[in-house]
Design a protein around this motif. Structure first.
Motif, PDB file in Angstrom:
ATOM      1  N   LEU A 228      -4.765  46.888  -1.353  1.00 12.53           N
ATOM      2  CA  LEU A 228      -4.047  47.401  -0.183  1.00 12.53           C
ATOM      3  C   LEU A 228      -2.969  46.377   0.200  1.00 12.53           C
ATOM      4  CD1 LEU A 228      -4.490  49.820   1.991  1.00 12.53           C
ATOM      5  CD2 LEU A 228      -5.379  48.011   3.443  1.00 12.53           C
ATOM      6  N   SER A 229      -2.087  46.103  -0.752  1.00 12.47           N
ATOM      7  CA  SER A 229      -1.032  45.113  -0.540  1.00 12.47           C
ATOM      8  C   SER A 229      -0.017  45.225  -1.658  1.00 12.47           C
ATOM      9  CB  SER A 229      -1.622  43.696  -0.553  1.00 12.47           C
ATOM     10  OG  SER A 229      -2.144  43.389  -1.827  1.00 12.47           O
ATOM     11  N   VAL A 230       1.169  44.686  -1.403  1.00  6.89           N
ATOM     12  CA  VAL A 230       2.146  44.590  -2.485  1.00  6.89           C
ATOM     13  C   VAL A 230       1.984  43.258  -3.213  1.00  6.89           C
ATOM     14  CG1 VAL A 230       4.050  43.698  -1.052  1.00  6.89           C
ATOM     15  CG2 VAL A 230       4.559  44.924  -3.138  1.00  6.89           C
ATOM     16  N   GLY A 231       1.557  42.232  -2.486  1.00  8.56           N
ATOM     17  CA  GLY A 231       1.306  40.934  -3.112  1.00  8.56           C
ATOM     18  C   GLY A 231       0.058  41.009  -3.975  1.00  8.56           C
ATOM     19  N   PHE A 232       0.080  40.287  -5.100  1.00  9.58           N
ATOM     20  CA  PHE A 232      -1.103  40.330  -5.984  1.00  9.58           C
ATOM     21  C   PHE A 232      -1.528  38.934  -6.432  1.00  9.58           C
ATOM     22  CE2 PHE A 232       2.797  41.468  -8.214  1.00  9.58           C
ATOM     23  CZ  PHE A 232       2.844  40.543  -9.239  1.00  9.58           C
ATOM     24  N   ASP A 233      -1.122  37.921  -5.645  1.00  8.28           N
ATOM     25  CA  ASP A 233      -1.468  36.539  -5.968  1.00  8.28           C
ATOM     26  C   ASP A 233      -2.947  36.230  -5.744  1.00  8.28           C
ATOM     27  OD1 ASP A 233      -1.418  35.399  -2.926  1.00  8.28           O
ATOM     28  OD2 ASP A 233       0.139  36.883  -3.266  1.00  8.28           O
ATOM     29  N   HIS A 234      -3.687  37.169  -5.129  1.00  9.28           N
ATOM     30  CA  HIS A 234      -5.129  36.967  -4.909  1.00  9.28           C
ATOM     31  C   HIS A 234      -5.961  37.422  -6.098  1.00  9.28           C
ATOM     32  CE1 HIS A 234      -3.956  40.958  -3.675  1.00  9.28           C
ATOM     33  NE2 HIS A 234      -5.196  41.363  -3.604  1.00  9.28           N
ATOM     34  N   MET A 235      -5.285  37.933  -7.125  1.00  7.71           N
ATOM     35  CA  MET A 235      -6.031  38.470  -8.266  1.00  7.71           C
ATOM     36  C   MET A 235      -5.710  37.693  -9.539  1.00  7.71           C
ATOM     37  SD  MET A 235      -5.818  42.531  -7.486  1.00  7.71           S
ATOM     38  CE  MET A 235      -4.078  42.790  -7.614  1.00  7.71           C
ATOM     39  N   ALA A 236      -6.737  37.451 -10.353  1.00  8.23           N
ATOM     40  CA  ALA A 236      -6.564  36.736 -11.624  1.00  8.23           C
ATOM     41  C   ALA A 236      -6.034  37.720 -12.664  1.00  8.23           C
ATOM     42  CB  ALA A 236      -7.895  36.137 -12.072  1.00  8.23           C
ATOM     43  N   MET A 237      -4.717  37.837 -12.707  1.00  6.93           N
ATOM     44  CA  MET A 237      -4.100  38.893 -13.519  1.00  6.93           C
ATOM     45  C   MET A 237      -4.419  38.757 -15.014  1.00  6.93           C
ATOM     46  SD  MET A 237      -2.975  40.563 -11.061  1.00  6.93           S
ATOM     47  CE  MET A 237      -2.231  41.923 -11.947  1.00  6.93           C
ATOM     48  N   ASP A 238      -4.471  37.528 -15.527  1.00  9.10           N
ATOM     49  CA  ASP A 238      -4.769  37.325 -16.952  1.00  9.10           C
ATOM     50  C   ASP A 238      -6.141  37.880 -17.313  1.00  9.10           C
ATOM     51  OD1 ASP A 238      -2.395  36.070 -17.081  1.00  9.10           O
ATOM     52  OD2 ASP A 238      -3.199  34.031 -17.357  1.00  9.10           O
ATOM     53  N   GLU A 239      -7.100  37.574 -16.476  1.00 11.59           N
ATOM     54  CA  GLU A 239      -8.475  38.040 -16.719  1.00 11.59           C
ATOM     55  C   GLU A 239      -8.567  39.554 -16.609  1.00 11.59           C
ATOM     56  OE1 GLU A 239     -11.163  36.456 -17.707  1.00 11.59           O
ATOM     57  OE2 GLU A 239     -10.049  34.571 -17.866  1.00 11.59           O
TER      58      GLU A 239
END
Ligand code: NDP
Ligand code: DGY
Length: 329
Positions: free
Chosen positions: A83-94
């Motif tokens: 529920l956001s545009v930012g995605f720095d809270h997620m480990a995208m590589d994993e």
């Protein structure tokens, strides 16, 4: 489907969200929702328990989605909808490694966030919170020529760091205040910047020539700590610093030094590290620092639309169809 019978998928939602989103999920009839039914963040242990075996996860920017959470969810997990545009809270590589799709909420919060940024900029530069306090505490003795003066946008140079969706929406709103030059910095020049007569400049130029520095970039390893001692030392003593991106783009100790020593005039922050900022934090002792509790997208309608979009992203991820807003990474 198992033996001709469609399996109901399991979804975990990490917080109470606007009813617009819940309605979409319940009416779809494709998933069984379990919800952390609170306005406060889900405790880590409850998050790890809640995602167990889930096919879908609807999360917030305050939830750290890392290897541990992905492992706890296990191989069923098809989609994470934030529920956001930012995605720095997620480990995208994993997340990518596991083939999990990600939905997010770009565009729908751009106007609300740009409006808040303009409000924060004006409130900071014209010292509105200080003025409000003075009226209430009797500090307003008379009209005084030199009292509560600040800085205006007319004839100024504004520098936007990260001229993306929100940065551009901020620039469009600021231009009509009589901004003379609009500088911007990012990894690439933008053709759409022509609309605001934006000049693509090196970071040093932006920082040293701007009267208002507005940060609206994504938080990435490159932008983490970008606004540090060196950065503030290049700003004008009369300059205003505004950040509505993510707190970690700023080195807060360096910002405190810059504000308390008069290196820069004032700062307005909608985002901090950590969030919430402890009430005894040094930044909160400064009159020339205005701190808001991360309310950029907080209008009723925007939050409702964000909830709708994140629910629709989640459903599409569960069903393997096109998402309204899929993050490609
Ligand atoms: P966009 O992806 O449209 O814009 C992000 C911008 O960041 C791009 O223009 C990009 O420019 C810039 N950027 C990326 N890397 C760098 C870098 N290394 N140096 C300089 N600039 C960089 O996203 P949005 O505009 O939709 O959102 C931006 C951010 O705002 C979100 O990531 C979120 O963190 C924050 N946000 C905060 C809200 C609040 O409540 N305060 C509300 C909504 C969002 P380029 O490609 O040229 O590098
Ligand atoms: C976002 O969406 O990234 C904001 O920080 C909250 O709306």
């Amino acid at each position: 489907s198992i033996g001709g019978r469609t399996e109901i998928m399991k979804v975990f939602i990490t917080r109470r969200i606007p009813q617009e989103g819940m309605k979409i999920l319940s009416q779809a009839g494709v998933c069984k929702v379990s919800l952390w039914d609170s306005d406060e963040p889900v405790p880590r242990a409850e998050l790890l328990k809640g995602v167990e075996g889930a096919h879908g996860l609807l999360c917030l920017l305050s939830d750290k989605i890392d290897t541990e959470v992905l492992d706890a969810a296990g191989p069923n997990l098809k989609v994470i909808s934030t529920l956001s545009v930012g995605f720095d809270h997620m480990a995208m590589d994993e997340i990518k490694k596991r083939g999990v799709r990600v939905g997010y909420t770009p565009d729908v919060l751009t106007d609300a966030t740009a409006e808040l940024t303009v409000a924060l900029l004006l409130a900071t530069a014209r010292r509105l919170p200080e003025g409000v306090v003075e009226v209430k505490n009797g500090g307003w003795s008379t009209w005084k020529p030199l009292w509560l003066c600040g800085y205006g946008l007319s004839g100024s140079t504004v520098g936007v760091i990260g001229l993306g969706r929100i940065g551009m929406a901020i620039a469009r709103r600021l231009k009509p205040f009589g901004v003379k030059r609009l500088l911007y910095f990012g990894r690439t020049a933008k053709s759409y910047a022509a609309e605001v007569e934006g000049e693509y400049v090196p970071l040093d130029t932006l920082v040293s020539e701007s009267d208002f520095v507005v940060v609206s970039c994504a938080l990435t390893p490159e932008t983490q700590g970008l606004c540090n001692k060196d950065f503030f030392s290049k700003m004008k003593n009369t300059a205003v610093f505004i950040n509505t991106s993510r707190g970690a783009v700023v080195n807060q100790e360096d910002l405190y030094q810059a504000l308390s020593s008069g290196q820069i005039a004032c700062a307005g922050l909608d985002v901090t590290t950590p969030e919430p900022l402890p009430t005894d934090h040094p930044l909160l002792t400064l009159k020339n620092c205005v701190v808001l509790p991360h309310i950029g997208s907080a209008t009723y309608s925007t939050r409702g639309i964000m909830a709708e979009l994140s629910a629709n992203n989640l459903l599409a991820g569960l069903q393997g169809t096109d998402m309204p807003s899929e993050l490609k990474f």
